[in-house]
Design a protein around this motif. Structure first.
Motif, PDB file in Angstrom:
ATOM      1  N   LEU A  56      46.653  39.706  45.224  1.00 41.39           N
ATOM      2  CA  LEU A  56      46.085  38.641  45.997  1.00 41.39           C
ATOM      3  C   LEU A  56      45.799  38.197  46.841  1.00 41.39           C
ATOM      4  O   LEU A  56      45.236  37.400  47.307  1.00 41.39           O
ATOM      5  CB  LEU A  56      46.441  37.832  44.520  1.00 41.39           C
ATOM      6  CG  LEU A  56      45.715  37.851  42.963  1.00 41.39           C
ATOM      7  CD1 LEU A  56      45.855  36.381  42.678  1.00 41.39           C
ATOM      8  CD2 LEU A  56      44.398  38.475  42.598  1.00 41.39           C
ATOM      9  N   LYS A  70      42.296  36.818  48.707  1.00 42.78           N
ATOM     10  CA  LYS A  70      41.516  35.812  48.044  1.00 42.78           C
ATOM     11  C   LYS A  70      42.214  34.165  48.390  1.00 42.78           C
ATOM     12  O   LYS A  70      43.614  34.098  48.020  1.00 42.78           O
ATOM     13  CB  LYS A  70      42.036  36.453  46.896  1.00 42.78           C
ATOM     14  CG  LYS A  70      41.939  37.424  45.845  1.00 42.78           C
ATOM     15  CD  LYS A  70      40.717  38.363  46.330  1.00 42.78           C
ATOM     16  CE  LYS A  70      40.383  39.559  46.068  1.00 42.78           C
ATOM     17  NZ  LYS A  70      39.259  40.017  46.246  1.00 42.78           N
ATOM     18  N   ALA A  75      41.942  30.257  45.736  1.00 40.94           N
ATOM     19  CA  ALA A  75      41.581  30.423  44.164  1.00 40.94           C
ATOM     20  C   ALA A  75      42.145  28.666  44.250  1.00 40.94           C
ATOM     21  O   ALA A  75      42.237  27.651  45.486  1.00 40.94           O
ATOM     22  CB  ALA A  75      43.198  30.470  43.808  1.00 40.94           C
ATOM     23  N   LEU A 129      49.753  32.328  41.169  1.00 44.67           N
ATOM     24  CA  LEU A 129      48.198  33.161  42.674  1.00 44.67           C
ATOM     25  C   LEU A 129      49.473  32.689  44.020  1.00 44.67           C
ATOM     26  O   LEU A 129      48.290  33.363  44.306  1.00 44.67           O
ATOM     27  CB  LEU A 129      47.082  32.163  42.029  1.00 44.67           C
ATOM     28  CG  LEU A 129      46.963  31.977  41.053  1.00 44.67           C
ATOM     29  CD1 LEU A 129      45.523  30.940  40.482  1.00 44.67           C
ATOM     30  CD2 LEU A 129      46.690  34.005  40.256  1.00 44.67           C
ATOM     31  N   ASP A 143      51.829  35.917  43.843  1.00 44.48           N
ATOM     32  CA  ASP A 143      50.454  37.308  44.189  1.00 44.48           C
ATOM     33  C   ASP A 143      49.594  37.163  45.944  1.00 44.48           C
ATOM     34  O   ASP A 143      48.543  37.921  45.515  1.00 44.48           O
ATOM     35  CB  ASP A 143      49.549  37.564  42.993  1.00 44.48           C
ATOM     36  CG  ASP A 143      50.664  37.148  41.799  1.00 44.48           C
ATOM     37  OD1 ASP A 143      51.688  37.902  41.967  1.00 44.48           O
ATOM     38  OD2 ASP A 143      50.281  37.556  40.599  1.00 44.48           O
ATOM     39  N   ALA A 185      47.680  34.914  46.561  1.00 51.65           N
ATOM     40  CA  ALA A 185      46.359  33.467  47.603  1.00 51.65           C
ATOM     41  C   ALA A 185      47.231  32.450  47.946  1.00 51.65           C
ATOM     42  O   ALA A 185      47.034  32.074  47.541  1.00 51.65           O
ATOM     43  CB  ALA A 185      45.993  33.669  46.268  1.00 51.65           C
ATOM     44  N   ASP A 203      37.799  32.916  44.960  1.00 52.00           N
ATOM     45  CA  ASP A 203      37.460  34.024  44.799  1.00 52.00           C
ATOM     46  C   ASP A 203      37.903  33.768  42.864  1.00 52.00           C
ATOM     47  O   ASP A 203      37.314  34.576  42.005  1.00 52.00           O
ATOM     48  CB  ASP A 203      38.158  35.643  44.791  1.00 52.00           C
ATOM     49  CG  ASP A 203      38.030  35.099  46.535  1.00 52.00           C
ATOM     50  OD1 ASP A 203      36.871  36.165  46.877  1.00 52.00           O
ATOM     51  OD2 ASP A 203      38.939  34.763  47.011  1.00 52.00           O
ATOM     52  N   ILE A 204      38.615  32.460  42.878  1.00 52.62           N
ATOM     53  CA  ILE A 204      39.142  32.229  41.318  1.00 52.62           C
ATOM     54  C   ILE A 204      38.978  30.960  41.537  1.00 52.62           C
ATOM     55  O   ILE A 204      39.866  29.881  42.291  1.00 52.62           O
ATOM     56  CB  ILE A 204      40.193  32.849  41.437  1.00 52.62           C
ATOM     57  CG1 ILE A 204      40.687  34.298  41.334  1.00 52.62           C
ATOM     58  CG2 ILE A 204      41.551  32.450  40.581  1.00 52.62           C
ATOM     59  CD1 ILE A 204      42.547  34.797  42.477  1.00 52.62           C
ATOM     60  N   ARG A 242      36.663  35.767  39.862  1.00 53.19           N
ATOM     61  CA  ARG A 242      37.253  35.022  38.211  1.00 53.19           C
ATOM     62  C   ARG A 242      37.606  33.591  38.158  1.00 53.19           C
ATOM     63  O   ARG A 242      37.805  33.483  39.182  1.00 53.19           O
ATOM     64  CB  ARG A 242      38.950  35.728  38.513  1.00 53.19           C
ATOM     65  CG  ARG A 242      38.324  38.088  38.928  1.00 53.19           C
ATOM     66  CD  ARG A 242      39.162  38.450  37.830  1.00 53.19           C
ATOM     67  NE  ARG A 242      39.340  39.385  37.853  1.00 53.19           N
ATOM     68  CZ  ARG A 242      38.165  40.572  37.811  1.00 53.19           C
ATOM     69  NH1 ARG A 242      36.673  40.214  37.982  1.00 53.19           N
ATOM     70  NH2 ARG A 242      38.472  41.911  38.410  1.00 53.19           N
ATOM     71  N   ALA A 244      47.298  35.794  35.424  1.00 49.23           N
ATOM     72  CA  ALA A 244      47.492  36.204  37.052  1.00 49.23           C
ATOM     73  C   ALA A 244      46.918  37.940  36.221  1.00 49.23           C
ATOM     74  O   ALA A 244      46.771  38.228  37.538  1.00 49.23           O
ATOM     75  CB  ALA A 244      48.650  36.804  37.117  1.00 49.23           C
ATOM     76  N   VAL A 298      43.230  37.207  35.842  1.00 47.66           N
ATOM     77  CA  VAL A 298      42.260  36.672  37.999  1.00 47.66           C
ATOM     78  C   VAL A 298      42.692  38.031  39.057  1.00 47.66           C
ATOM     79  O   VAL A 298      41.936  38.334  40.000  1.00 47.66           O
ATOM     80  CB  VAL A 298      42.731  35.908  38.746  1.00 47.66           C
ATOM     81  CG1 VAL A 298      42.941  35.046  37.278  1.00 47.66           C
ATOM     82  CG2 VAL A 298      44.082  35.897  38.742  1.00 47.66           C
ATOM     83  N   GLY A 299      43.180  39.591  38.273  1.00 41.45           N
ATOM     84  CA  GLY A 299      43.114  40.310  39.413  1.00 41.45           C
ATOM     85  C   GLY A 299      42.428  41.535  39.204  1.00 41.45           C
ATOM     86  O   GLY A 299      41.078  41.456  38.158  1.00 41.45           O
TER      87      GLY A 299
END
Ligand code: NDP
Length: 246
Positions: free
Chosen positions: A4, A7, A9, A26, A29, A31, A86-87, A135, A223, A226-227
Protein backbone atom coordinates in the motif's frame (compact mmCIF):
# COMPACT_ATOMS: atom_id res chain seq x y z
CA UNK A 1 8.01 -1.78 -1.69
CA UNK A 2 5.06 -2.47 0.64
CA UNK A 3 1.75 -3.24 -1.05
CA UNK A 4 0.00 0.00 0.00
CA UNK A 5 3.00 2.33 -0.46
CA UNK A 6 1.86 5.76 -1.64
CA UNK A 7 -1.75 5.21 -0.51
CA UNK A 8 -3.61 7.16 2.16
CA UNK A 9 -6.34 5.68 4.37
CA UNK A 10 -8.95 6.89 6.84
CA UNK A 11 -10.27 4.51 9.53
CA UNK A 12 -13.15 5.50 11.81
CA UNK A 13 -12.81 4.39 15.44
CA UNK A 14 -9.11 3.55 15.23
CA UNK A 15 -8.15 4.08 18.87
CA UNK A 16 -9.03 0.61 20.17
CA UNK A 17 -10.06 -2.92 19.21
CA UNK A 18 -10.61 -3.94 15.60
CA UNK A 19 -10.07 -0.38 14.35
CA UNK A 20 -6.64 -0.12 15.98
CA UNK A 21 -5.65 -3.48 14.45
CA UNK A 22 -6.74 -2.19 11.03
CA UNK A 23 -4.77 1.05 11.48
CA UNK A 24 -1.62 -0.94 12.42
CA UNK A 25 -2.05 -3.35 9.50
CA UNK A 26 -2.60 -0.66 6.85
CA UNK A 27 0.40 1.26 8.20
CA UNK A 28 2.52 -1.90 8.12
CA UNK A 29 1.42 -2.41 4.51
CA UNK A 30 2.79 1.04 3.68
CA UNK A 31 -0.25 3.35 3.76
CA UNK A 32 -0.34 6.71 5.51
CA UNK A 33 -3.22 6.25 7.95
CA UNK A 34 -5.53 8.82 9.50
CA UNK A 35 -8.08 7.63 12.03
CA UNK A 36 -10.85 9.04 14.17
CA UNK A 37 -11.68 8.38 17.78
CA UNK A 38 -14.45 9.51 20.10
CA UNK A 39 -13.05 9.74 23.63
CA UNK A 40 -9.83 7.70 23.87
CA UNK A 41 -7.32 10.47 23.19
CA UNK A 42 -4.45 8.84 25.08
CA UNK A 43 -4.83 5.54 23.21
CA UNK A 44 -5.11 7.40 19.90
CA UNK A 45 -1.95 9.39 20.49
CA UNK A 46 -0.08 6.28 21.68
CA UNK A 47 -1.01 4.52 18.45
CA UNK A 48 0.21 7.40 16.27
CA UNK A 49 3.48 7.47 18.25
CA UNK A 50 3.87 3.71 17.79
CA UNK A 51 3.33 3.92 14.02
CA UNK A 52 5.56 6.96 13.54
CA UNK A 53 8.23 5.22 15.65
CA UNK A 54 8.14 2.29 13.24
CA UNK A 55 8.71 4.67 10.32
CA UNK A 56 5.06 5.02 9.26
CA UNK A 57 2.76 8.00 8.96
CA UNK A 58 -0.31 8.33 11.21
CA UNK A 59 -2.77 11.07 12.13
CA UNK A 60 -5.39 10.88 14.90
CA UNK A 61 -8.46 13.12 14.68
CA UNK A 62 -11.13 13.44 17.37
CA UNK A 63 -14.57 13.16 15.74
CA UNK A 64 -17.75 11.58 17.06
CA UNK A 65 -19.22 9.65 14.13
CA UNK A 66 -22.71 10.70 15.21
CA UNK A 67 -21.76 14.30 14.36
CA UNK A 68 -21.91 14.43 10.56
CA UNK A 69 -20.15 17.79 10.32
CA UNK A 70 -17.30 16.63 12.56
CA UNK A 71 -16.91 13.39 10.60
CA UNK A 72 -16.83 15.21 7.24
CA UNK A 73 -14.33 17.72 8.59
CA UNK A 74 -12.10 14.91 9.88
CA UNK A 75 -12.08 13.21 6.49
CA UNK A 76 -11.41 16.46 4.64
CA UNK A 77 -8.59 17.28 7.05
CA UNK A 78 -7.04 13.84 6.61
CA UNK A 79 -7.16 14.13 2.81
CA UNK A 80 -5.59 17.60 2.97
CA UNK A 81 -2.82 16.59 5.38
CA UNK A 82 -2.00 13.30 3.69
CA UNK A 83 -2.34 14.84 0.23
CA UNK A 84 -4.84 12.24 -1.04
CA UNK A 85 -7.36 9.60 0.06
CA UNK A 86 -7.51 6.09 -1.40
CA UNK A 87 -9.01 3.94 1.35
CA UNK A 88 -11.90 4.38 3.82
CA UNK A 89 -12.68 1.86 6.56
CA UNK A 90 -15.94 2.45 8.45
CA UNK A 91 -15.21 0.61 11.67
CA UNK A 92 -16.57 2.78 14.50
CA UNK A 93 -19.58 1.14 16.05
CA UNK A 94 -21.60 0.82 19.22
CA UNK A 95 -23.52 -2.15 20.60
CA UNK A 96 -26.35 -1.41 22.99
CA UNK A 97 -28.24 -4.50 24.13
CA UNK A 98 -31.40 -4.30 26.20
CA UNK A 99 -34.78 -5.74 26.95
CA UNK A 100 -37.59 -4.85 24.56
CA UNK A 101 -39.79 -3.19 27.13
CA UNK A 102 -37.15 -0.88 28.57
CA UNK A 103 -35.03 -0.23 25.45
CA UNK A 104 -34.62 3.52 25.14
CA UNK A 105 -35.26 5.24 21.82
CA UNK A 106 -32.20 7.43 22.54
CA UNK A 107 -30.12 4.25 22.32
CA UNK A 108 -31.83 3.17 19.10
CA UNK A 109 -31.12 6.60 17.56
CA UNK A 110 -27.50 6.60 18.76
CA UNK A 111 -26.98 3.11 17.30
CA UNK A 112 -28.35 4.12 13.91
CA UNK A 113 -26.42 7.42 13.94
CA UNK A 114 -23.04 5.75 14.58
CA UNK A 115 -23.46 2.35 12.91
CA UNK A 116 -25.43 3.40 9.82
CA UNK A 117 -25.82 7.14 9.18
CA UNK A 118 -22.12 7.81 9.75
CA UNK A 119 -21.20 5.15 7.19
CA UNK A 120 -23.21 6.99 4.53
CA UNK A 121 -21.79 10.36 5.58
CA UNK A 122 -18.20 9.08 5.50
CA UNK A 123 -18.62 7.42 2.11
CA UNK A 124 -20.11 10.63 0.69
CA UNK A 125 -17.22 12.71 2.07
CA UNK A 126 -14.43 10.27 1.22
CA UNK A 127 -15.64 9.57 -2.32
CA UNK A 128 -15.12 13.23 -3.17
CA UNK A 129 -11.39 12.72 -2.60
CA UNK A 130 -11.02 9.28 -4.19
CA UNK A 131 -9.97 8.43 -7.70
CA UNK A 132 -9.99 5.26 -9.78
CA UNK A 133 -9.07 2.26 -7.64
CA UNK A 134 -10.46 3.65 -4.39
CA UNK A 135 -11.40 1.15 -1.70
CA UNK A 136 -14.09 1.26 0.99
CA UNK A 137 -14.68 -1.37 3.68
CA UNK A 138 -17.48 -1.32 6.22
CA UNK A 139 -17.30 -3.37 9.41
CA UNK A 140 -20.70 -4.98 9.79
CA UNK A 141 -21.39 -8.07 11.85
CA UNK A 142 -22.43 -11.69 11.60
CA UNK A 143 -25.40 -10.50 13.66
CA UNK A 144 -26.86 -9.14 10.40
CA UNK A 145 -27.27 -12.80 9.41
CA UNK A 146 -27.94 -14.38 12.78
CA UNK A 147 -29.04 -12.82 16.07
CA UNK A 148 -29.49 -15.79 18.37
CA UNK A 149 -30.33 -13.88 21.58
CA UNK A 150 -33.01 -11.56 22.90
CA UNK A 151 -31.95 -7.95 23.38
CA UNK A 152 -29.89 -7.56 20.23
CA UNK A 153 -32.57 -6.51 17.75
CA UNK A 154 -31.44 -2.89 17.38
CA UNK A 155 -27.78 -3.86 16.91
CA UNK A 156 -28.79 -6.55 14.37
CA UNK A 157 -30.94 -3.99 12.53
CA UNK A 158 -28.03 -1.57 12.28
CA UNK A 159 -25.68 -4.21 10.88
CA UNK A 160 -28.33 -5.57 8.49
CA UNK A 161 -28.74 -2.03 7.15
CA UNK A 162 -25.07 -2.09 6.16
CA UNK A 163 -25.70 -5.12 3.91
CA UNK A 164 -28.14 -3.15 1.74
CA UNK A 165 -26.19 0.09 1.97
CA UNK A 166 -23.07 -1.70 0.72
CA UNK A 167 -24.95 -3.26 -2.21
CA UNK A 168 -26.42 0.05 -3.30
CA UNK A 169 -23.24 2.07 -2.87
CA UNK A 170 -21.35 -0.47 -5.00
CA UNK A 171 -23.56 0.68 -7.89
CA UNK A 172 -22.91 4.37 -7.18
CA UNK A 173 -19.14 3.88 -6.93
CA UNK A 174 -18.52 1.19 -9.54
CA UNK A 175 -18.41 3.52 -12.55
CA UNK A 176 -15.54 5.32 -10.80
CA UNK A 177 -13.61 2.11 -10.20
CA UNK A 178 -14.16 2.29 -6.44
CA UNK A 179 -15.07 -0.91 -4.57
CA UNK A 180 -17.04 -1.16 -1.33
CA UNK A 181 -17.51 -4.26 0.82
CA UNK A 182 -18.92 -5.25 4.19
CA UNK A 183 -16.79 -7.39 6.50
CA UNK A 184 -18.97 -9.27 8.99
CA UNK A 185 -17.01 -10.53 12.01
CA UNK A 186 -18.23 -12.95 14.61
CA UNK A 187 -16.94 -12.63 18.18
CA UNK A 188 -13.66 -10.68 18.25
CA UNK A 189 -11.63 -10.17 21.42
CA UNK A 190 -11.99 -6.43 22.17
CA UNK A 191 -13.35 -4.21 24.94
CA UNK A 192 -16.78 -4.54 23.27
CA UNK A 193 -16.68 -8.34 23.45
CA UNK A 194 -13.91 -9.74 25.70
CA UNK A 195 -12.93 -13.36 25.11
CA UNK A 196 -13.13 -13.92 28.89
CA UNK A 197 -16.51 -12.16 29.29
CA UNK A 198 -19.69 -13.73 30.69
CA UNK A 199 -21.20 -14.19 27.20
CA UNK A 200 -18.13 -15.85 25.64
CA UNK A 201 -18.93 -19.51 26.32
CA UNK A 202 -22.46 -19.12 24.97
CA UNK A 203 -21.09 -17.59 21.77
CA UNK A 204 -18.49 -20.32 21.32
CA UNK A 205 -21.23 -22.94 21.60
CA UNK A 206 -22.81 -21.55 18.41
CA UNK A 207 -19.61 -21.61 16.36
CA UNK A 208 -17.82 -24.14 14.15
CA UNK A 209 -14.47 -22.72 15.30
CA UNK A 210 -15.18 -22.19 18.98
CA UNK A 211 -13.09 -19.18 19.91
CA UNK A 212 -13.01 -15.41 19.59
CA UNK A 213 -11.10 -14.02 16.61
CA UNK A 214 -8.04 -11.87 17.23
CA UNK A 215 -8.52 -8.31 15.88
CA UNK A 216 -5.52 -8.92 13.57
CA UNK A 217 -7.51 -11.66 11.78
CA UNK A 218 -10.19 -9.11 10.86
CA UNK A 219 -7.50 -6.63 9.80
CA UNK A 220 -6.06 -9.26 7.45
CA UNK A 221 -9.36 -9.57 5.56
CA UNK A 222 -9.56 -5.78 5.34
CA UNK A 223 -5.98 -5.68 4.04
CA UNK A 224 -6.94 -8.00 1.19
CA UNK A 225 -10.07 -6.02 0.29
CA UNK A 226 -8.23 -2.67 0.15
CA UNK A 227 -5.32 -4.11 -1.84
CA UNK A 228 -4.66 -4.06 -5.58
CA UNK A 229 -5.78 -7.69 -6.16
CA UNK A 230 -9.37 -7.17 -4.90
CA UNK A 231 -10.61 -4.96 -7.72
CA UNK A 232 -13.43 -7.36 -8.68
CA UNK A 233 -14.80 -7.75 -5.15
CA UNK A 234 -17.57 -5.22 -4.59
CA UNK A 235 -21.03 -4.97 -3.05
CA UNK A 236 -20.34 -8.07 -0.98
CA UNK A 237 -20.90 -9.00 2.62
CA UNK A 238 -18.13 -11.32 3.75
CA UNK A 239 -18.42 -13.38 6.94
CA UNK A 240 -15.36 -13.89 9.13
CA UNK A 241 -17.14 -15.47 12.06
CA UNK A 242 -15.82 -18.97 12.76
CA UNK A 243 -19.07 -20.36 11.40
CA UNK A 244 -21.33 -18.44 13.82
CA UNK A 245 -23.93 -17.95 11.07
CA UNK A 246 -23.34 -21.30 9.34
P1 NDP B 1 -14.59 -1.37 20.73
O1 NDP B 1 -15.73 -0.90 21.54
O2 NDP B 1 -13.58 -2.26 21.35
O3 NDP B 1 -13.87 -0.12 20.04
C1 NDP B 1 -14.67 0.80 19.36
C2 NDP B 1 -13.82 1.80 18.61
O4 NDP B 1 -14.72 2.65 17.88
C3 NDP B 1 -13.03 2.68 19.54
O5 NDP B 1 -11.85 3.08 18.88
C4 NDP B 1 -13.98 3.86 19.73
O6 NDP B 1 -13.33 5.09 20.01
C5 NDP B 1 -14.61 3.96 18.37
N1 NDP B 1 -15.92 4.59 18.44
C6 NDP B 1 -17.03 4.15 19.09
N2 NDP B 1 -18.03 5.03 18.94
C7 NDP B 1 -17.54 6.04 18.20
C8 NDP B 1 -18.09 7.25 17.71
N3 NDP B 1 -19.34 7.60 17.98
N4 NDP B 1 -17.31 8.06 16.96
C9 NDP B 1 -16.02 7.73 16.70
N5 NDP B 1 -15.45 6.60 17.13
C10 NDP B 1 -16.20 5.76 17.88
O7 NDP B 1 -15.28 -2.11 19.49
P2 NDP B 1 -14.73 -3.26 18.50
O8 NDP B 1 -13.36 -2.97 18.09
O9 NDP B 1 -15.06 -4.57 19.09
O10 NDP B 1 -15.74 -3.03 17.27
C11 NDP B 1 -15.38 -2.34 16.08
C12 NDP B 1 -16.47 -2.60 15.04
O11 NDP B 1 -16.58 -4.00 14.82
C13 NDP B 1 -17.85 -2.11 15.45
O12 NDP B 1 -18.51 -1.60 14.31
C14 NDP B 1 -18.52 -3.38 15.94
O13 NDP B 1 -19.92 -3.29 15.84
C15 NDP B 1 -17.93 -4.38 14.99
N6 NDP B 1 -17.98 -5.76 15.46
C16 NDP B 1 -17.36 -6.14 16.62
C17 NDP B 1 -17.43 -7.47 17.02
C18 NDP B 1 -16.78 -7.97 18.27
O14 NDP B 1 -17.06 -9.11 18.67
N7 NDP B 1 -15.91 -7.21 18.92
C19 NDP B 1 -18.16 -8.48 16.23
C20 NDP B 1 -18.75 -7.97 15.02
C21 NDP B 1 -18.65 -6.67 14.67
P3 NDP B 1 -12.94 5.51 21.55
O15 NDP B 1 -11.77 4.62 21.90
O16 NDP B 1 -12.54 6.94 21.44
O17 NDP B 1 -14.11 5.24 22.39
Amino acid sequence: SPILAGKAAFVTGGSRGIGAAIVRRLARDGAAVAFSYAGSQAAALALTTEIEGAGGRALAVQADSADADALRAAIDRAAAQLGRLDILVNNAGVAVMGELDSFRLEDLDRTLDVNVRAVFVAVQAAARHMGQGGRIVNIGSTNAERMPWAGGAVYAMSKAAIVGLTRGLARDLGPRGITINNVQPGPVNTDMNPADGPMAAGMHGLMAIDRHAHPDEIAAMVAYLVGPEAGMVTGGSLLIDGGFAA
